[in-house]
Design an enzyme around this catalytic site. Structure first.
Site, PDB file in Angstrom:
ATOM      1  N   GLU A 171      -1.867  31.352 -16.070  1.00  0.00           N
ATOM      2  CA  GLU A 171      -2.723  30.553 -16.947  1.00  0.00           C
ATOM      3  C   GLU A 171      -2.717  31.045 -18.396  1.00  0.00           C
ATOM      4  O   GLU A 171      -3.774  31.348 -18.973  1.00  0.00           O
ATOM      5  CB  GLU A 171      -4.159  30.524 -16.423  1.00  0.00           C
ATOM      6  CG  GLU A 171      -4.282  29.874 -15.069  1.00  0.00           C
ATOM      7  CD  GLU A 171      -5.718  29.601 -14.666  1.00  0.00           C
ATOM      8  OE1 GLU A 171      -6.624  30.263 -15.182  1.00  0.00           O
ATOM      9  OE2 GLU A 171      -5.928  28.715 -13.815  1.00  0.00           O
TER      10      GLU A 171
ATOM     11  N   GLU B 115      -2.938  26.480  -7.445  1.00  0.00           N
ATOM     12  CA  GLU B 115      -4.252  27.041  -7.126  1.00  0.00           C
ATOM     13  C   GLU B 115      -5.260  25.909  -6.984  1.00  0.00           C
ATOM     14  O   GLU B 115      -5.268  24.974  -7.779  1.00  0.00           O
ATOM     15  CB  GLU B 115      -4.769  27.950  -8.249  1.00  0.00           C
ATOM     16  CG  GLU B 115      -4.147  29.308  -8.316  1.00  0.00           C
ATOM     17  CD  GLU B 115      -4.823  30.174  -9.392  1.00  0.00           C
ATOM     18  OE1 GLU B 115      -6.016  29.969  -9.685  1.00  0.00           O
ATOM     19  OE2 GLU B 115      -4.133  31.035  -9.942  1.00  0.00           O
TER      20      GLU B 115
END
Ligand code: GLA
Ligand code: ZN
Length: 667
Positions: free
Chosen positions: A150, A308
């Protein structure tokens, strides 16, 4: 991508075995196999365990985990582990720690504490990646790489001296001369003229509004700096293991992370991957669908990976709702429906300590005999029957333009009012979600020929060629819908010549002379011949230059003035919506436009049911997802097929239970 390698849906977990004694690992394997887990993401936050000091690596434990997973037939998405640098890096190289715009340093003790332009961070990271790729790049269990984690999520920008130096180099490369930079940034205003490159700083703390050209370039520069970190690692992976695909997980609310221009990033990943965390209490299924379609759009229609999602609650909202029974399953199918071939959760086992011990896990603190784990097992069993869907594409006749530079520029300071770009583009997406109209999310420069309708909300910043692209599309018979605050500035945030909406003036047949932001407490309305609606956020004061009026404002000194217009241009039509109208009104307007242009949903289904079709060489797969908490009746009409989830044949009419799903293989 993923699907080319394994002819089944990847179902899996983010796995952090380093948080547990080795004696627990065999149990992990056993439970993973029982749950149908066939992929784990490994090592995302392992750097400190892999490299206790600059000259020492400890791979023995990872060797054992990799071996164990392989023995158990579980594939590995190996992470490069660079998302959370070890304490020694910050100690030896304090300049590798990022700095905010006030000059304060961030410290070790959490994660993502690296300056993207730190040479020490990049060099040590690349060294670790070299070790990992050399050691595991040919291991048969390793099927892909995830770089970092991320990027830009916690820390959107760094303002340190290293970044300042790199920013100057970046600007020199971009502008060539200081004169050009001064011109583009409009530095004649407020005495901001630069006489020496060394005078230029990142947009650090200033007493009043910062120069918008500089801010916009800093967004671009930071996105590219973070991308540079990714490319630095990717290069090593491609050198040592060229056969393995490389990705990095995209994130952000609704997928619109402001710090990374994902359309630019997506060019550099072998497949797009995304971390999705909708709020179980408040998320609108349309917003989730938007974020999923965005991933498909970033990958130019190709399958992507959901890397995720939470099995149930997260721990980082103020109030963390658990996913209701069936919600995790429903949202997983939604991702599959909208192009994901890998469905991975975060995390596998609930951590005993650390910042996320109250985050849900596939294997909760309470062990396997828990609701969440039972749902995990059921989902794994079901997904093992859905491999046929992999690689399936979605055919859309509507395109929605989303543009990061526009996002950055539109939300800079000192506009006529505050606008939320994400909210604006999602409102147009939402309007067509309920009628199940398939939408591609695209860039303004993309080839538009395959679409019937292109929606370009609040296209404030207009790069060269964009107006021509849209005008050609409409000239050739397409329909475009644009909205307020469009055609205002160039790529440097300088007002375009010739009045608003700049280069779209001819296409739209209007001139916007003035604009005003509406305060939330103010009430304004728009009326057509047949209906009226409340409007909010913005009022464009429109003069007609050939367009006809579809709706007008009803209050204030602009009562009777056009609010929505339509212009015949070439063989097509160009609509303009000069305010933000209420959802029901917008939906009816867009549905009428869809009908006018011959766009139809895959099947007429009750409200609350989402219908999406994925298609590949194995046939057509109609996903029917009941987001409501009531059973819903589906009329298949002439269609018939087999539900891949249950194996049942489906014809004519049937019922989907609350939060139920159906994947009809229509051959
Ligand atoms: C992010 C991160 C994960 C984890 C989850 C928790 O998506 O990538 O490491 O922190 O959030 O929801
Ligand atoms: Zn920095």
């Amino acid at each position: 991508m993923v699907a080319d390698r394994v002819p089944c849906v990847f179902y899996g977990a983010d796995y952090s075995p380093e948080q547990w004694p080795e004696s627990v690992w065999p149990e992990d394997m056993q439970f993973m196999r029982r749950a149908g887990v066939n992929l784990v993401t490994l090592g995302v936050f392992s750097w400190a365990r892999l490299q206790p000091s600059p000259d020492q690596y400890t791979f023995d434990w990872l060797d054992r985990v990799v071996g164990l997973l392989h023995e158990n037939g579980i594939s590995i998405n190996l992470a490069t582990a660079t998302a959370s640098p070890p304490a020694w890096l910050g100690r030896l190289h304090p300049e590798s720690l990022p700095q905010n715009g006030h000059g304060a340093r961030y410290h070790h003790g959490s994660r993502q504490h690296f300056c993207p332009n730190s040479a020490a961070y990049r060099d040590h990271g690349a060294k670790l990646v070299r070790q990992l790729a050399t050691r595991y790049g040919r291991h048969p269990a390793v099927v892909m790489w995830t770089v970092n984690n991320e990027y830009g999520n916690h820390l959107a920008a760094c303002y340190c001296d290293a970044c300042a130096t790199k920013f100057r180099e970046w600007l020199r490369e971009k502008y060539g001369s200081l004169d050009a930079l001064n011109e583009q940034w409009g530095t004649a205003f407020w005495s901001q003229w630069y006489h020496d490159w060394a005078e230029i700083l990142p947009p650090r703390l200033t007493p009043a509004c910062s120069n918008p050209g500089r801010q916009l370039d800093y967004h671009r520069f930071m996105s590219e700096s973070l991308l540079g970190c990714f490319l630095n690692e990717k290069k090593v992976l491609k050198e040592l293991a060229p056969h393995l695909p490389v990705t990095t997980n995209f994130s952000g609310p609704h997928g619109l992370l402001k710090s990374a221009n994902y359309f630019a990033w997506a060019e550099h990943v072998d497949f797009v991957s995304f971390n999705s965390y909708p709020d179980p209490h408040h998320a609108d299924p349309a917003d989730i669908a938007f974020s999923l379609d965005l991933q498909r759009g970033l990958g130019r229609g190709r399958a992507w990976a959901l890397l995720e999602q939470a099995p149930s609650q997260v721990n980082w909202r103020k109030y963390n709702a658990v996913k209701r029974p069936g919600q995790m399953r429903l949202w997983t199918y939604q991702a599959l429906a909208r192009g994901a071939d890998a469905l991975v959760f975060y995390p596998w086992r609930a951590p005993r300590a650390g910042a996320e011990k109250f985050h849900s896990a596939m294997l909760p603190h309470g062990g396997p005999d828990t609701r969440v784990h039972r749902e995990v097992i059921q989902l794994g069993q079901e997904l093992s029957r859905l491999g046929l869907v992999c690689g399936g594409r979605i055919a859309a006749e509507v395109a929605l333009i989303v543009d990061w530079e526009n996002y950055w520029a539109l939300e800079l300071d000192a506009r006529p009012g505050p606008l939320d770009y994400s909210e604006i583009v999602r409102s147009y997406y939402r309007a067509l979600f309920e009628p199940d109209v398939a939408i591609d999310i695209i860039q303004p420069e993309d080839d538009l020929a395959r679409y019937k309708l292109v929606i370009a909300p609040a296209l404030y910043l207009v790069r060269d060629g964009v107006a021509e692209n849209l005008s050609t599309f409409v000239g050739n018979g397409g329909t475009v819908v644009m909205s307020f605050f469009s055609g205002v500035v160039d790529a440097s945030d300088r007002v375009l010549d010739g009045g608003f909406p700049g280069p779209f003036r001819k296409l739209l047949g209007i001139h916007v002379e003035e604009m005003e932001a509406i305060e939330p407490t103010m009430s304004r309305h728009v009326r057509t011949a047949a209906r009226s609606t409340k409007c909010s956020q913005w009022i464009d004061l429109i003069e007609l230059e050939g367009a006809e009026v579809v709706a007008h404002f009803t209050e204030d000194f602009y009562a009777g003035r056009p609010a929505i217009t339509r212009n015949a241009f070439g063989r097509g039509l160009a609509y303009y919506i000069g305010t933000q109208v209420e959802m029901e009104f917008l939906r009816r307007l867009l549905v009428d436009i869809c009908e006018e242009t011959g766009i139809r949903p895959p099947l007429k289904v009750p409200a609350g049911v989402e219908a999406v079709t994925r298609e590949n060489e194995h046939g057509r797969f109609l996903f029917l997802l009941n987001h409501s908490t009531n059973p819903q009746f589906i009329e298949l009409g002439g269609l018939e097929g087999t539900d891949l989830v249950t194996g049942q044949a489906l014809t004519r009419q049937f019922q989907i239970e609350p939060r139920g799903v159906c994947v009809v293989h229509v051959g």
